[in-house]
Design a protein around this motif. Sequence first.
Motif, PDB file in Angstrom:
ATOM      1  N   ASN A   1     -19.860 -29.169 -13.275  1.00  0.00           N
ATOM      2  CA  ASN A   1     -19.236 -27.768 -13.272  1.00  0.00           C
ATOM      3  C   ASN A   1     -17.764 -28.103 -13.305  1.00  0.00           C
ATOM      4  O   ASN A   1     -17.006 -28.364 -12.333  1.00  0.00           O
ATOM      5  CB  ASN A   1     -19.760 -26.893 -12.033  1.00  0.00           C
ATOM      6  CG  ASN A   1     -21.137 -26.689 -12.012  1.00  0.00           C
ATOM      7  OD1 ASN A   1     -21.616 -25.776 -12.738  1.00  0.00           O
ATOM      8  ND2 ASN A   1     -21.984 -27.452 -11.093  1.00  0.00           N
ATOM      9  N   ASP A   2     -17.187 -27.687 -14.413  1.00  0.00           N
ATOM     10  CA  ASP A   2     -15.673 -28.098 -14.672  1.00  0.00           C
ATOM     11  C   ASP A   2     -14.835 -27.147 -13.754  1.00  0.00           C
ATOM     12  O   ASP A   2     -14.962 -25.980 -13.840  1.00  0.00           O
ATOM     13  CB  ASP A   2     -15.416 -27.858 -16.307  1.00  0.00           C
ATOM     14  CG  ASP A   2     -16.130 -28.732 -17.086  1.00  0.00           C
ATOM     15  OD1 ASP A   2     -16.336 -29.719 -16.540  1.00  0.00           O
ATOM     16  OD2 ASP A   2     -16.209 -28.464 -18.381  1.00  0.00           O
ATOM     17  N   ASN A   3     -13.720 -27.706 -13.278  1.00  0.00           N
ATOM     18  CA  ASN A   3     -12.831 -27.068 -12.571  1.00  0.00           C
ATOM     19  C   ASN A   3     -13.189 -26.031 -11.583  1.00  0.00           C
ATOM     20  O   ASN A   3     -12.869 -24.935 -11.127  1.00  0.00           O
ATOM     21  CB  ASN A   3     -11.848 -26.031 -13.634  1.00  0.00           C
ATOM     22  CG  ASN A   3     -11.425 -26.813 -14.723  1.00  0.00           C
ATOM     23  OD1 ASN A   3     -10.803 -27.791 -14.444  1.00  0.00           O
ATOM     24  ND2 ASN A   3     -11.707 -26.434 -16.027  1.00  0.00           N
ATOM     25  N   MET A   4     -14.110 -26.872 -10.805  1.00  0.00           N
ATOM     26  CA  MET A   4     -14.668 -25.960  -9.527  1.00  0.00           C
ATOM     27  C   MET A   4     -13.480 -25.910  -8.615  1.00  0.00           C
ATOM     28  O   MET A   4     -12.574 -26.487  -8.476  1.00  0.00           O
ATOM     29  CB  MET A   4     -15.582 -27.053  -8.836  1.00  0.00           C
ATOM     30  CG  MET A   4     -17.123 -27.064  -9.645  1.00  0.00           C
ATOM     31  SD  MET A   4     -17.762 -25.369  -9.490  1.00  0.00           S
ATOM     32  CE  MET A   4     -17.987 -25.115  -7.705  1.00  0.00           C
ATOM     33  N   SER A   5     -13.598 -24.666  -8.015  1.00  0.00           N
ATOM     34  CA  SER A   5     -12.562 -24.426  -6.748  1.00  0.00           C
ATOM     35  C   SER A   5     -13.886 -23.888  -5.460  1.00  0.00           C
ATOM     36  O   SER A   5     -14.949 -23.418  -5.739  1.00  0.00           O
ATOM     37  CB  SER A   5     -11.845 -23.118  -7.136  1.00  0.00           C
ATOM     38  OG  SER A   5     -12.589 -22.185  -7.309  1.00  0.00           O
ATOM     39  N   PHE A   6     -13.122 -23.981  -4.246  1.00  0.00           N
ATOM     40  CA  PHE A   6     -13.836 -24.012  -2.979  1.00  0.00           C
ATOM     41  C   PHE A   6     -13.214 -22.852  -2.131  1.00  0.00           C
ATOM     42  O   PHE A   6     -12.064 -23.200  -2.096  1.00  0.00           O
ATOM     43  CB  PHE A   6     -14.096 -25.362  -2.480  1.00  0.00           C
ATOM     44  CG  PHE A   6     -15.016 -26.189  -3.170  1.00  0.00           C
ATOM     45  CD1 PHE A   6     -16.427 -26.252  -3.492  1.00  0.00           C
ATOM     46  CD2 PHE A   6     -14.057 -27.209  -4.252  1.00  0.00           C
ATOM     47  CE1 PHE A   6     -17.001 -27.135  -4.292  1.00  0.00           C
ATOM     48  CE2 PHE A   6     -14.829 -27.937  -5.042  1.00  0.00           C
ATOM     49  CZ  PHE A   6     -16.336 -28.079  -4.995  1.00  0.00           C
ATOM     50  N   PRO A   7     -13.752 -22.426  -1.444  1.00  0.00           N
ATOM     51  CA  PRO A   7     -13.393 -21.516  -0.336  1.00  0.00           C
ATOM     52  C   PRO A   7     -12.564 -22.231   0.724  1.00  0.00           C
ATOM     53  O   PRO A   7     -13.236 -23.112   1.098  1.00  0.00           O
ATOM     54  CB  PRO A   7     -14.323 -20.432   0.106  1.00  0.00           C
ATOM     55  CG  PRO A   7     -15.609 -21.262  -0.170  1.00  0.00           C
ATOM     56  CD  PRO A   7     -15.393 -22.020  -1.440  1.00  0.00           C
TER      57      PRO A   7
END
Length: 275
Positions: A227-233
């Motif tokens: 999953n490209d460019n994932m961000s996480f809380p």
Amino acid sequence: MSDEKWDMYELLNHFELVEWEFTNMANLVLETLDLDECELETVPPAITEIEYYAFRDVQAVSLNNNPNITNADILGKLLDMQAINMWGCRLTTIPKSWVNLHKLQVLGLGNTPTLKGYGPLRNLTNIQWLDLGGCGLKSIPQEVTHLTKLTVLALGKNEGIEIDDSLCCFWNLQRLALNECALKAVPTPIYSLIRLTHLHLDNNMLFSIGQQIVQLKALEELSVTGNDNMSFPKLLSQCENVKRIIVDENLNLSHISHSLRKKMQVACRELQPAV
């Protein structure tokens, strides 16, 4: 293939003790008839004679990758059956005779896009491990929602599947696979699975994991490769039970806190901590 080749005595040579994988059901070590990739055109009728003449129960059968196999309804006569694996066998329906398999706990029917009839599942309520990956599903079959004892559910490679509130009935679920489903967002019903320990969301179209992930208090492993460019809380770093977040090697870590980085491991043969 002729029935003569698969007489009762020949079948006895294919028994082995197998501990079924991808499950944490205690002590599920079964006497298994392994006929994977045997180019079978039918389930050998002699299978029903084994427990009567050889004094051993047929507890599990593995028939993976026999795409031309027929006569799967004969398995419904083996009332002690606890596990059936028929990955890639091109079933069109689950045989009606399987409603008698009340001891069945493990059912693997992955890579079967021809499968359209799920009727008997509503009666097989002791199933705990179910693989319907690659079955061309666009939603969870209504019959599957009767399986409230499920601890493992594999739904990967069902591109475009819609995960609605029917998922919430699996309150015992511990492992869920939704890899390669073309998901653009994490389906909201997942956040209600309070016993979930492993969540696999690899190879989708996700850009972020929502703050609601912190509701999964039992979560130990989250896999989001592909999953490209994932961000996480940021709050994910405070989830003490989360031991491992599996990510791609090229993940941009510049906006990820150091405490969260320590939980991350790169997907490779030997999972290495991200730095």
